[in-house]
Design a protein around this motif. Structure first.
Motif, PDB file in Angstrom:
ATOM      1  N   GLU A   1       0.832  -1.206   0.000  1.00 22.09           N
ATOM      2  CA  GLU A   1       0.000   0.000   0.000  1.00 22.09           C
ATOM      3  C   GLU A   1       0.867   1.256   0.000  1.00 22.09           C
ATOM      4  N   PHE A   2       1.952   1.211   0.778  1.00 19.55           N
ATOM      5  CA  PHE A   2       2.885   2.337   0.832  1.00 19.55           C
ATOM      6  C   PHE A   2       3.483   2.595  -0.554  1.00 19.55           C
ATOM      7  N   VAL A   3       3.995   1.536  -1.188  1.00 19.89           N
ATOM      8  CA  VAL A   3       4.608   1.668  -2.515  1.00 19.89           C
ATOM      9  C   VAL A   3       3.560   2.138  -3.531  1.00 19.89           C
ATOM     10  N   ASP A   4       2.366   1.545  -3.485  1.00 14.74           N
ATOM     11  CA  ASP A   4       1.301   1.943  -4.412  1.00 14.74           C
ATOM     12  C   ASP A   4       0.970   3.422  -4.269  1.00 14.74           C
ATOM     13  N   THR A   5       0.857   3.897  -3.034  1.00 13.69           N
ATOM     14  CA  THR A   5       0.521   5.304  -2.792  1.00 13.69           C
ATOM     15  C   THR A   5       1.585   6.230  -3.361  1.00 13.69           C
ATOM     16  N   VAL A   6       2.841   5.931  -3.061  1.00 15.95           N
ATOM     17  CA  VAL A   6       3.937   6.769  -3.543  1.00 15.95           C
ATOM     18  C   VAL A   6       3.991   6.750  -5.076  1.00 15.95           C
ATOM     19  N   CYS A   7       3.888   5.557  -5.649  1.00 14.33           N
ATOM     20  CA  CYS A   7       3.974   5.435  -7.107  1.00 14.33           C
ATOM     21  C   CYS A   7       2.795   6.124  -7.793  1.00 14.33           C
ATOM     22  N   GLU A   8       1.607   6.018  -7.206  1.00 13.27           N
ATOM     23  CA  GLU A   8       0.433   6.681  -7.786  1.00 13.27           C
ATOM     24  C   GLU A   8       0.633   8.196  -7.782  1.00 13.27           C
ATOM     25  N   GLU A   9       1.099   8.729  -6.652  1.00 14.92           N
ATOM     26  CA  GLU A   9       1.377  10.172  -6.571  1.00 14.92           C
ATOM     27  C   GLU A   9       2.420  10.587  -7.607  1.00 14.92           C
ATOM     28  N   ALA A  10       3.406   9.725  -7.820  1.00 11.30           N
ATOM     29  CA  ALA A  10       4.494  10.043  -8.749  1.00 11.30           C
ATOM     30  C   ALA A  10       4.086   9.836 -10.207  1.00 11.30           C
ATOM     31  N   GLY A  11       2.896   9.253 -10.434  1.00  4.86           N
ATOM     32  CA  GLY A  11       2.430   9.029 -11.798  1.00  4.86           C
ATOM     33  C   GLY A  11       3.103   7.861 -12.492  1.00  4.86           C
ATOM     34  N   VAL A  12       3.540   6.886 -11.700  1.00  2.72           N
ATOM     35  CA  VAL A  12       4.226   5.718 -12.264  1.00  2.72           C
ATOM     36  C   VAL A  12       3.203   4.791 -12.923  1.00  2.72           C
ATOM     37  N   ASP A  13       3.548   4.276 -14.085  1.00  7.29           N
ATOM     38  CA  ASP A  13       2.703   3.334 -14.815  1.00  7.29           C
ATOM     39  C   ASP A  13       2.427   2.105 -13.956  1.00  7.29           C
ATOM     40  N   MET A  14       1.175   1.620 -13.976  1.00  4.93           N
ATOM     41  CA  MET A  14       0.779   0.503 -13.104  1.00  4.93           C
ATOM     42  C   MET A  14       1.625  -0.757 -13.331  1.00  4.93           C
ATOM     43  N   ALA A  15       2.028  -1.026 -14.558  1.00 10.44           N
ATOM     44  CA  ALA A  15       2.868  -2.204 -14.817  1.00 10.44           C
ATOM     45  C   ALA A  15       4.212  -2.061 -14.094  1.00 10.44           C
ATOM     46  N   LEU A  16       4.726  -0.861 -14.080  1.00 10.23           N
ATOM     47  CA  LEU A  16       5.993  -0.602 -13.406  1.00 10.23           C
ATOM     48  C   LEU A  16       5.821  -0.650 -11.884  1.00 10.23           C
ATOM     49  N   VAL A  17       4.651  -0.253 -11.396  1.00  5.01           N
ATOM     50  CA  VAL A  17       4.381  -0.291  -9.956  1.00  5.01           C
ATOM     51  C   VAL A  17       4.512  -1.719  -9.430  1.00  5.01           C
ATOM     52  N   ALA A  18       3.989  -2.685 -10.180  1.00  3.26           N
ATOM     53  CA  ALA A  18       4.084  -4.087  -9.757  1.00  3.26           C
ATOM     54  C   ALA A  18       5.540  -4.522  -9.631  1.00  3.26           C
ATOM     55  N   SER A  19       6.376  -4.121 -10.571  1.00  2.00           N
ATOM     56  CA  SER A  19       7.805  -4.462 -10.522  1.00  2.00           C
ATOM     57  C   SER A  19       8.497  -3.783  -9.344  1.00  2.00           C
ATOM     58  N   ILE A  20       8.190  -2.522  -9.130  1.00  4.24           N
ATOM     59  CA  ILE A  20       8.797  -1.795  -8.010  1.00  4.24           C
ATOM     60  C   ILE A  20       8.376  -2.439  -6.694  1.00  4.24           C
ATOM     61  N   ASN A  21       7.109  -2.833  -6.596  1.00  6.99           N
ATOM     62  CA  ASN A  21       6.629  -3.517  -5.401  1.00  6.99           C
ATOM     63  C   ASN A  21       7.427  -4.792  -5.145  1.00  6.99           C
ATOM     64  N   LEU A  22       7.686  -5.557  -6.200  1.00  3.48           N
ATOM     65  CA  LEU A  22       8.458  -6.795  -6.074  1.00  3.48           C
ATOM     66  C   LEU A  22       9.869  -6.492  -5.565  1.00  3.48           C
TER      67      LEU A  22
END
Length: 149
Positions: free
Chosen positions: A28-49
């Motif tokens: 949830e923390f990573v998702d929130t930060v990435c969403e605010e930063a405008g990161v593409d959802m496919a990339l969010v999954a990789s960053i989460n991993l």
């Protein structure tokens, strides 16, 4: 000298106990930060991993069965997103670990090394330092990769 953040830098912090159950707070923390930063959802999954792999290693091994905390600081600009994982556990530099030999089958491959391999493949920069009794692992993902001419 990085005494001040750039004016367009946004930041967040998550502090967890070194307990496996606490890792459930990370996505949830990573998702929130990435969403605010405008990161593409496919990339969010990789960053989460990548973050899960790095943080799991800290939670499982940094305090050798003792109690401690893990701080995860996130910051971003339009150019990059950066996560800094820090703990006061035993000194350990994951960047000095050999990459797992992924040409070997799972049965042939020794345990360990796959997590840092994934982190290195996903993130654009992975660095470690030991400062004032703290392990500091910095993971950076470029959001605007440099175009090569």
């Amino acid at each position: 000298m990085e005494s001040q953040q750039a004016p367009d830098t946004k930041s967040h912090r998550l502090t967890i106990k070194n307990e496996v159950e606490e890792l459930s707070k990370l996505p949830e923390f990573v998702d929130t930060v990435c969403e605010e930063a405008g990161v593409d959802m496919a990339l969010v999954a990789s960053i989460n991993l990548a973050l899960e792999e790095a943080a799991t290693n800290v939670v499982l091994y940094a305090y050798q069965g003792g109690k401690g905390t893990v701080d995860i600081d996130a910051s971003y600009t339009p150019q990059y997103i950066k996560f800094i994982i820090s703990d006061s556990g035993i000194p350990f530099d994951p960047t000095q670990q050999e990459d797992a030999d992924i040409t070997l089958s799972a049965e042939e491959r020794p345990i360990g090394g796959l997590g840092i391999y994934l982190v290195r493949k996903i993130m654009d920069s992975v660095s470690y330092e030991r400062v004032d009794g703290h392990n500091i692992l910095t993971l950076i993902k470029d959001l605007q990769p440099i175009q090569k001419a």
